[in-house]
Scaffold this active site. Structure first.
Site, mmCIF file in Angstrom:
data_model
loop_
_atom_site.group_PDB
_atom_site.id
_atom_site.type_symbol
_atom_site.label_atom_id
_atom_site.label_comp_id
_atom_site.label_asym_id
_atom_site.label_seq_id
_atom_site.Cartn_x
_atom_site.Cartn_y
_atom_site.Cartn_z
ATOM 1 N N ASP A 170 0.853 -1.183 0.000
ATOM 2 C CA ASP A 170 0.000 0.000 0.000
ATOM 3 C C ASP A 170 0.895 1.242 0.000
ATOM 4 O O ASP A 170 2.109 1.155 0.120
ATOM 5 C CB ASP A 170 -0.878 -0.050 1.257
ATOM 6 C CG ASP A 170 -1.986 0.983 1.253
ATOM 7 O OD1 ASP A 170 -2.258 1.583 0.193
ATOM 8 O OD2 ASP A 170 -2.599 1.196 2.318
ATOM 9 N N GLU A 213 2.462 5.015 -4.155
ATOM 10 C CA GLU A 213 2.417 5.919 -5.320
ATOM 11 C C GLU A 213 3.720 6.733 -5.497
ATOM 12 O O GLU A 213 3.944 7.148 -6.646
ATOM 13 C CB GLU A 213 1.223 6.882 -5.179
ATOM 14 C CG GLU A 213 -0.118 6.229 -5.292
ATOM 15 C CD GLU A 213 -0.485 5.422 -4.047
ATOM 16 O OE1 GLU A 213 -1.184 4.410 -4.174
ATOM 17 O OE2 GLU A 213 -0.038 5.798 -2.952
ATOM 18 N N ASP A 257 -9.184 3.150 -1.605
ATOM 19 C CA ASP A 257 -9.967 3.595 -0.451
ATOM 20 C C ASP A 257 -11.299 4.190 -0.889
ATOM 21 O O ASP A 257 -11.473 5.409 -0.950
ATOM 22 C CB ASP A 257 -9.169 4.616 0.357
ATOM 23 C CG ASP A 257 -7.894 4.022 0.928
ATOM 24 O OD1 ASP A 257 -7.831 2.792 1.065
ATOM 25 O OD2 ASP A 257 -6.968 4.793 1.248
#
Length: 877
Positions: free
Chosen positions: A422, A425, A573
């Protein structure tokens, strides 16, 4: 070599920030020295007039390379003559072989105009791509190319986004700049970059255009003032590296795309079971209680997950010694494994800057990003001040492998079965410019305070170990000039052209784009969109390093084109809203069928906000018909495990019963995609490519070729207007034939625990005779075959079996089923022993024999007890 933070001035001669209108005066290029043969074309491209220097400096000399790679694929590459401009590294996106295609055999034809240079790509004299819409621009920090499109085109792709499956063609922008996109808002850039679009033109076929470019980019789809349709690329750098591919239908086009970016990884059998997670499980006892509650409720739970709660102060490769102590974690994992269940935890990329093993070892090996002055580049996320691994560093894989093999050691650590990555990015909570991450972390309570410590479970958990029962008592890196790495002198922090990044500046809430990576010296400015995918490939390799014989499951948030070679993807999310329930369908279909990331699914029942009983019940059914099926929500919200509400529990049990009985059908189709690229999850138009009514449908979909899924779309509804193409279908539950005529049919009285499913005529589906509590138990069940004859009275299907887990298979079962003229034909490869086929059910009207049992005149079942060990024929009528 390490990365550095460079604050570079714009190239000499570059103009101040211009506007989109300024670019219309740019001179374009002139083609010369054209060399052409049957397989390729090359040319020199020279600036055709005075430089306009709109968003940087115009490059005077370019090269053109055209390759007829296969009959269905054309490669068009426009790049700088000196090859100094950044190109996507081959280690991230391996290039396909140039092939042995030829212009005379190719379905795609390349034509060009010399001055101003433009090109067209045609298929059977139909123009697919026409860059004459505006002059080509190739500047130091800005690339622009516009193509004409037909009126009212059917366009798809250009992910990641939560917009409709069919892209808008008016005033529409798709921005590629990966970001931590909490809430996954529409019309914004999200976690991943997939710069490929599909243009479906009905009977004439489907083609795709993939731009291999990882720079920040805007893609505009709009009309000119006089109503002409166009698509326009506006990139912050890189080159134009186009792959054009075509198929007679969208499914074939998707297969062609897989040949460019790579085939998706095959997954283990168990990964298609139900997964449960939550951010906010307070300790190992609560995790164990959730496992127990699923068993008690009779809801099959295959894999339990733990979010960052298990970490010591949110630090990766650590355990909270009070709430998730090692001995208890090992007992939990041991319990799961003893019961044929699995365990997964999260690992983020950012490493806490503190006195801990992962940081100290990384610092010693010098594998973190650094600034120009040799200091550690720091951000701030969950553990507070953090350092970031440099995935380009030559020693990064050794570091990552070592951390995994130590912390997740089967004998001494947490023996996980899969991995969740997670925040890659990469996310950085500290806003740009992040000059004081220590202060930011302190002022924002990072890491957050953990919950109070409990010494034992608050209630008995029968079957768990006694411990789970209630208690009775330094250097810097300068930029090196190399080929294909990037031009010197660019402003890597504030480029003149501003893409429509929802987060604002390029560096805001992420890694500073002035960082230069180790190894070849790539700039974060150019490679930002690759960070998550590079973490994915390194993490897959690290998982394989610790378990070299089995397929590693890695689920990631951030992706780039081709990520499916290594990982699956969850959709981020989302919110516990009906809108997000609906948009998960289109987004999942795009990843699975168009981007070749078939292991995909949303957070079932929603991640953010409180779900409702009705929404969660509907979503429990819908989620069962994605490949990746996980319930997950956020800390501070109400619990939403499927057993919390009776109706949700019933909905989950019913949906999982169907999913598990279909698991070999899923596994077979997924295997086929891993071998050929043929999609499993598909939009309706993939199977009915000439029915224009299907081209915009994104609330129904096909689960493989055989099952049409038509979920109830909104709150309070007990009916759905489902579209049935001109074909024969059969109700999954009753076997009743439904003759589609290319129109909607209202399906009524749909209970909250029910999801409408229909079998497409022409299909043979292998199912298990009953469901089970685990996939291991399921594999012991016998088979049944469902035959759903098509309009021509025939049907076909297949079954693939292996050991379910190994990377290399010693024996497999690969069976083809065909039904025609009342006879079932079974043929194939029979290396692996399989369970018996205990019965065959024939749907539709027909004459039965002495062994036939009729149900409402719509189907008959014949008991067979057939062993799948050799070619066989069975007469059914």
């Amino acid at each position: 070599m390490l990365g550095s933070l460079l604050l570079l001035a714009p190239l000499a001669g570059a103009a101040v920030i211009g506007s989109r209108a300024d670019t219309q005066q740019c001179p374009g290029y002139k083609a010369s020295n054209v060399q052409e043969n049957d397989r390729s074309l090359t040319a020199d491209l020279t600036l055709a007039g005075k430089p306009c220097n709109t968003y940087g400096t115009d490059l005077h000399n370019l090269k053109l390379l055209v390759e007829y790679q296969t009959d269905e694929r054309l490669h068009v590459k426009i790049y700088d003559a000196e090859e100094r401009v950044y190109q996507v590294p081959e280690k991230v996106t391996p290039r396909v072989d140039s092939g042995d295609g030829s212009s005379k055999d190719s379905a795609l034809k390349f034509e060009y105009e010399e001055e101003p240079f433009s090109f067209t790509v045609k298929r059977d004299d139909e123009v697919l791509f026409d860059s004459s819409a505006e002059n080509l621009i190739f500047q130091s920090q800005y690339l622009k190319l516009r193509t004409w499109l037909p009126e009212n085109p059917y366009l798809y792709g250009l992910g990641e986004h939560t917009d409709p499956l069919r892209l808008s063609t008016t005033n529409y922008t798709r921005t590629f700049w990966n970001r931590d996109a909490y809430g996954t808002s529409a019309n914004s850039n999200l976690y991943g970059t997939h710069p490929v679009y599909y243009d479906h033109r009905g009977e004439s076929g489907t083609h795709g255009v993939f731009l291999l470019n990882s720079n920040g980019m805007d893609v505009f789809i709009d009309k000119t003032a006089d109503g002409k349709q166009y698509l326009e690329y506006n990139a912050l750098g890189g080159i134009f590296d186009f792959y054009f591919f075509t198929g007679s239908n969208p499914k074939e086009a998707s297969i062609e795309y897989s040949k460019i970016v790579g085939l998706p990884a095959m997954q283990s059998y168990w990964t298609f079971g139900l997964h449960q997670c939550r951010y906010g499980y307070r300790d190992v006892y609560q995790v164990a209680e959730v496992v127990y509650n699923y068993t008690k409720a009779g809801i099959p739970l295959e894999t339990m997950w733990t979010d960052i709660d298990y970490m010591d102060r949110r630090r990766v490769f650590s355990l909270d010694p009070d709430r998730f102590p090692l001995e208890k974690m090992r007992e939990l994992v041991g319990y799961l494994h003893d019961h044929d269940q699995h365990y997964i935890v999260m690992v983020d990329p950012a490493v806490s800057v503190s006195d801990n093993g992962a940081f100290n070892r990384g610092l010693e090996q010098d594998v973190f990003l650094k600034t120009q002055n040799g200091s550690l580049y720091k951000g701030a996320v969950w553990p507070g001040v953090t350092a970031y691994p440099d995935w380009f560093h030559p020693d990064i894989q050794d570091y990552w492998n070592s951390e995994f093999s130590t912390f997740f050691n089967a004998e001494t650590g947490v023996d996980i079965d899969g991995l969740w990555i997670d925040m890659n990015e990469a996310s950085n909570f500290c806003p740009d410019p992040c000059t004081d991450p220590e202060r930011y972390s302190s002022e924002n309570n990072l890491p957050p305070a953990p919950p109070p410590v409990r010494s034992s479970s608050p209630r008995p958990l029968p079957g768990f170990p006694a411990d789970f029962q209630p208690s009775s008592a330094s250097r810097s890196q300068k930029r090196i000039v190399k080929a294909k790495v990037g031009l010197e002198g660019r402003d890597l922090l504030n480029p003149p052209y501003k893409i429509r990044n929802e987060a604002g500046s390029l560096s805001n809430k992420t890694i500073n784009t002035g960082i230069v990576h180790a190894g070849e010296g790539y700039a974060e400015y150019d490679t930002h969109n690759l960070y998550g995918t590079m973490m994915s490939s390194s993490s897959r390799e690290a998982m394989q390093y610790r378990r070299p014989e089995v397929r590693p499951l890695v689920i990631t948030r951030s992706t780039y084109a081709g990520a499916g070679r290594d990982v699956g993807h969850w959709l981020g999310d989302n919110f516990s809203k009906w809108e997000h329930y609906r948009i998960s369908i289109a987004e999942g279909l795009a990843f699975a069928s168009m981007f070749q990331v078939p292991m995909v699914g949303a957070d079932v029942c929603g991640f953010a906000g409180n779900t409702t009983e009705e929404l969660c019940a509907r979503w429990a059914s819908l989620g069962a018909f994605f490949t990746f099926y996980r319930n997950h929500n956020e800390i501070g919200n109400i619990g939403q495990e499927f057993y919390v509400w009776p109706t949700v529990a019933e909905s989950a049990r019913k949906a999982i019963d169907i999913r598990y009985r279909l698991l070999d059908y899923i596994y077979t189709s997924f295997y086929k995609q891993s071998q050929t690229g043929e999609p499993f999850l598909q939009p309706v138009f993939y199977l009915y490519p000439e029915d224009e009514n299907t081209f915009s449908i994104d609330l129904q979909f096909f689960y493989g070729d055989a099952i049409l899924v038509s979920p109830v779309p909104d709150k309070g509804l007990t009916s759905v207007d489902a579209y049935f193409p001109d074909d024969i279908f059969y109700d999954w539950y009753t076997g009743t034939p439904v003759r589609g005529h290319g129109a909607n049919i209202t399906l009524s009285n749909i209970d909250i625990t029910h999801i409408p499913l229909h079998i497409r005529g022409g299909s043979i589906i292998p199912i298990r005779s009953s469901s089970a509590m685990t996939t291991t138990e399921l594999r012991e069940k016998s088979f049944q075959l469902i035959i759903a004859p098509g309009l021509d009275g025939t049907a076909s299907g297949s079954l693939y079996l292996d050991d379910g887990d190994s990377l290399e298979q010693k024996a497999t079962l690969e069976v083809e089923f065909e039904y025609r003229k009342g006879v079932l034909h079974i043929d194939g490869k029979f290396e692996l022993h399989a369970s018996l086929v205990e019965s065959v059910t024939l749907l539709g009207q027909g004459k039965g024999g002495s062994r036939a049992r009729r149900e409402d005149g719509t189907k008959k079942t014949i008991q067979t007890n057939l062993e799948l060990s050799k070619p066989t024929e069975i007469k059914l009528e």
